[in-house]
Design a protein around this motif. Structure first.
Motif, mmCIF file in Angstrom:
data_model
loop_
_atom_site.group_PDB
_atom_site.id
_atom_site.type_symbol
_atom_site.label_atom_id
_atom_site.label_comp_id
_atom_site.label_asym_id
_atom_site.label_seq_id
_atom_site.Cartn_x
_atom_site.Cartn_y
_atom_site.Cartn_z
ATOM 1 N N GLN A 64 -23.377 -32.930 -7.783
ATOM 2 C CA GLN A 64 -23.808 -34.162 -8.558
ATOM 3 C C GLN A 64 -24.954 -34.900 -7.129
ATOM 4 O O GLN A 64 -25.056 -35.761 -6.359
ATOM 5 C CB GLN A 64 -22.856 -34.878 -8.015
ATOM 6 C CG GLN A 64 -21.393 -34.616 -9.352
ATOM 7 C CD GLN A 64 -19.821 -35.275 -8.671
ATOM 8 O OE1 GLN A 64 -20.031 -36.882 -8.793
ATOM 9 N NE2 GLN A 64 -19.113 -35.422 -8.505
ATOM 10 N N PRO A 65 -25.751 -35.141 -7.687
ATOM 11 C CA PRO A 65 -27.042 -35.013 -7.094
ATOM 12 C C PRO A 65 -27.429 -37.269 -6.589
ATOM 13 O O PRO A 65 -27.166 -37.168 -5.157
ATOM 14 C CB PRO A 65 -28.597 -34.717 -7.420
ATOM 15 C CG PRO A 65 -28.053 -33.723 -8.409
ATOM 16 C CD PRO A 65 -26.698 -34.498 -8.945
ATOM 17 N N LYS A 66 -26.514 -37.427 -7.304
ATOM 18 C CA LYS A 66 -26.658 -38.884 -6.569
ATOM 19 C C LYS A 66 -25.538 -38.907 -5.943
ATOM 20 O O LYS A 66 -25.732 -40.006 -4.902
ATOM 21 C CB LYS A 66 -26.163 -39.433 -8.307
ATOM 22 C CG LYS A 66 -25.804 -40.994 -8.311
ATOM 23 C CD LYS A 66 -25.183 -41.965 -9.366
ATOM 24 C CE LYS A 66 -25.389 -43.995 -8.897
ATOM 25 N NZ LYS A 66 -25.430 -43.946 -10.686
ATOM 26 N N ILE A 68 -24.766 -37.106 -3.910
ATOM 27 C CA ILE A 68 -25.287 -36.873 -2.533
ATOM 28 C C ILE A 68 -26.222 -37.501 -1.846
ATOM 29 O O ILE A 68 -26.052 -37.618 -0.711
ATOM 30 C CB ILE A 68 -26.476 -34.928 -2.692
ATOM 31 C CG1 ILE A 68 -24.751 -33.597 -2.840
ATOM 32 C CG2 ILE A 68 -27.306 -34.524 -1.329
ATOM 33 C CD1 ILE A 68 -23.951 -33.883 -2.363
ATOM 34 N N GLY A 69 -27.076 -37.745 -2.789
ATOM 35 C CA GLY A 69 -27.611 -38.866 -2.373
ATOM 36 C C GLY A 69 -27.729 -40.457 -1.503
ATOM 37 O O GLY A 69 -27.539 -40.947 -0.578
ATOM 38 N N GLY A 70 -26.192 -41.066 -2.413
ATOM 39 C CA GLY A 70 -25.538 -41.889 -1.849
ATOM 40 C C GLY A 70 -24.338 -41.283 -0.770
ATOM 41 O O GLY A 70 -25.113 -42.000 0.944
ATOM 42 N N ALA A 72 -26.808 -39.391 1.669
ATOM 43 C CA ALA A 72 -27.935 -39.146 3.106
ATOM 44 C C ALA A 72 -27.411 -40.250 2.935
ATOM 45 O O ALA A 72 -28.125 -39.988 4.883
ATOM 46 C CB ALA A 72 -28.445 -38.839 1.700
ATOM 47 N N LEU A 73 -27.958 -41.285 2.988
ATOM 48 C CA LEU A 73 -27.984 -42.724 2.613
ATOM 49 C C LEU A 73 -27.022 -43.336 3.967
ATOM 50 O O LEU A 73 -27.260 -43.520 4.792
ATOM 51 C CB LEU A 73 -28.397 -43.567 1.649
ATOM 52 C CG LEU A 73 -28.521 -45.203 2.126
ATOM 53 C CD1 LEU A 73 -29.470 -45.316 2.625
ATOM 54 C CD2 LEU A 73 -28.844 -46.058 1.015
ATOM 55 N N SER A 166 -17.652 -44.917 -2.635
ATOM 56 C CA SER A 166 -18.056 -43.798 -2.947
ATOM 57 C C SER A 166 -16.515 -42.677 -3.294
ATOM 58 O O SER A 166 -15.240 -43.279 -3.875
ATOM 59 C CB SER A 166 -18.385 -43.281 -1.504
ATOM 60 O OG SER A 166 -17.169 -42.760 -1.164
ATOM 61 N N GLU A 177 -21.733 -35.680 4.974
ATOM 62 C CA GLU A 177 -22.129 -36.907 5.966
ATOM 63 C C GLU A 177 -22.950 -35.578 7.357
ATOM 64 O O GLU A 177 -24.114 -35.686 7.267
ATOM 65 C CB GLU A 177 -21.981 -38.120 6.507
ATOM 66 C CG GLU A 177 -21.876 -39.091 5.574
ATOM 67 C CD GLU A 177 -20.979 -40.247 5.607
ATOM 68 O OE1 GLU A 177 -20.361 -41.082 5.019
ATOM 69 O OE2 GLU A 177 -20.203 -40.792 7.086
ATOM 70 N N LEU A 180 -24.984 -32.712 6.191
ATOM 71 C CA LEU A 180 -26.378 -33.384 5.509
ATOM 72 C C LEU A 180 -26.935 -33.574 6.667
ATOM 73 O O LEU A 180 -28.392 -33.201 7.044
ATOM 74 C CB LEU A 180 -26.472 -34.885 5.147
ATOM 75 C CG LEU A 180 -25.848 -34.632 3.800
ATOM 76 C CD1 LEU A 180 -25.298 -35.640 2.423
ATOM 77 C CD2 LEU A 180 -27.005 -33.320 2.751
#
Length: 298
Positions: A64-66, A68-70, A72-73, A166, A177, A180
């Motif tokens: 789920q790229p979304k 992972i992006g969340g 990462a932020l 999340s 987290e 990453l």
């Protein structure tokens, strides 16, 4: 209920004692402490996940790229919060750091209003106004914004918003987290080692052990908090959260003798008054909701 209060209260109390731990590492740069915390936290969490056989979420998460992006932020926000906190503690600003965690609930209100379009109730507006008066007073007295407290409150409040929305729990989320952040931390520490600047390599065995235990020191309070949060109401959890900044404030003033004159006290009193209004409004609203529900049930 009692077990939940014990777990959550213990988590907040341990977080409040963090200045003692970081003060023992005051000769090591804040960034290096942060990098070690990222590294050893992940290794400890991997051990916990293995012990609990809790790996099923990994394959789903990385598809789920979304998500992972969340995360990462949220990892960036968490690392920024950790760095500023470590720097503040080791540069004699424990009192200023405690301010950040006192005002975090009020920053959460503003974040909810601005980002989630939540309508603020009169009691919430009053608490925000009182906190603004306290921050303005501290700014006038010191000649600059209390930036340490504001940065800590903003990063942790925004981080909390991301984690609240999340799909992963506390253990899984922190594991993702730190995973990453791991390449960055490991790469930087390797570069420092190559250039003879890694304190872990050159320090005494005592310092090495203190850096090693940054993993469990980071994860254990979080696991206690997660266990407690599942067992008690949010209103109770909201009241317990003030244990951490209160312990930090007492440590800063009484143990480390940081300045806390009448002018700074006045600013804190305004913020404490804001928290009293905020907590009382939340308790009253919860009481009204329960009362109305009881009437409808009868």
């Amino acid at each position: 209920m009692r077990q939940g209060i014990l777990f959550a209260g213990s988590a907040y109390f341990l977080w409040g004692l963090f200045p003692i731990y970081f003060k023992t590492l005051h000769d090591i740069p804040a960034l290096e402490i942060l990098l070690n915390r990222m590294l050893w936290s992940l290794l400890f969490l991997v051990g916990v996940l293995t012990w609990r056989k809790q790996w099923a979420w990994v394959s789903t998460a990385f598809r789920q790229p979304k998500l992972i992006g969340g995360f990462a932020l949220s990892a960036v926000l968490l690392s920024a919060n950790w760095f500023v906190y470590i720097w503040a503690v080791n540069h004699g600003h424990i009192v200023d750091a405690s301010l950040g965690y006192f005002i975090t609930p009020l920053v959460n209100i503003l974040i909810g209003s601005v980002l989630l379009r939540e309508k603020l109730r009169p009691g919430q507006w009053l608490s925000v106004a009182l906190a603004a008066v306290g921050v303005a007073w501290l700014t006038i007295q010191t000649g600059h914004l209390p930036w340490i407290g504001l940065v800590l409150a903003t990063t942790f409040g925004t981080y909390g918003l991301l984690r609240k929305t999340s799909a992963l729990g506390a253990l899984e989320g922190l594991s993702l987290e730190t995973a990453l952040l791991f390449p960055f931390a490991f790469g930087w520490l390797c570069w420092m080692t190559f250039h003879g600047q890694n304190s872990f390599v050159s320090s005494s065995i005592d310092i090495k052990m203190l850096l090693l235990i940054s993993g469990p020191i980071t994860a254990i309070p979080l696991l206690l908090f997660a266990a407690g949060a599942r067992r008690i109401p949010m209103t109770t959890l909201g009241l317990l959260q003030y244990i951490s900044p209160l312990v930090q404030l007492l440590l800063g003033v009484w143990l480390y003798h940081e300045p806390f004159d009448i002018n700074k006290l006045a600013g804190f009193i305004a913020i404490w008054a804001a928290l009293v209004v905020y907590s009382a409004e939340g308790l009253w609203r919860n009481f009204r909701t329960v009362k109305i529900g009881a009437k409808q049930g009868s």
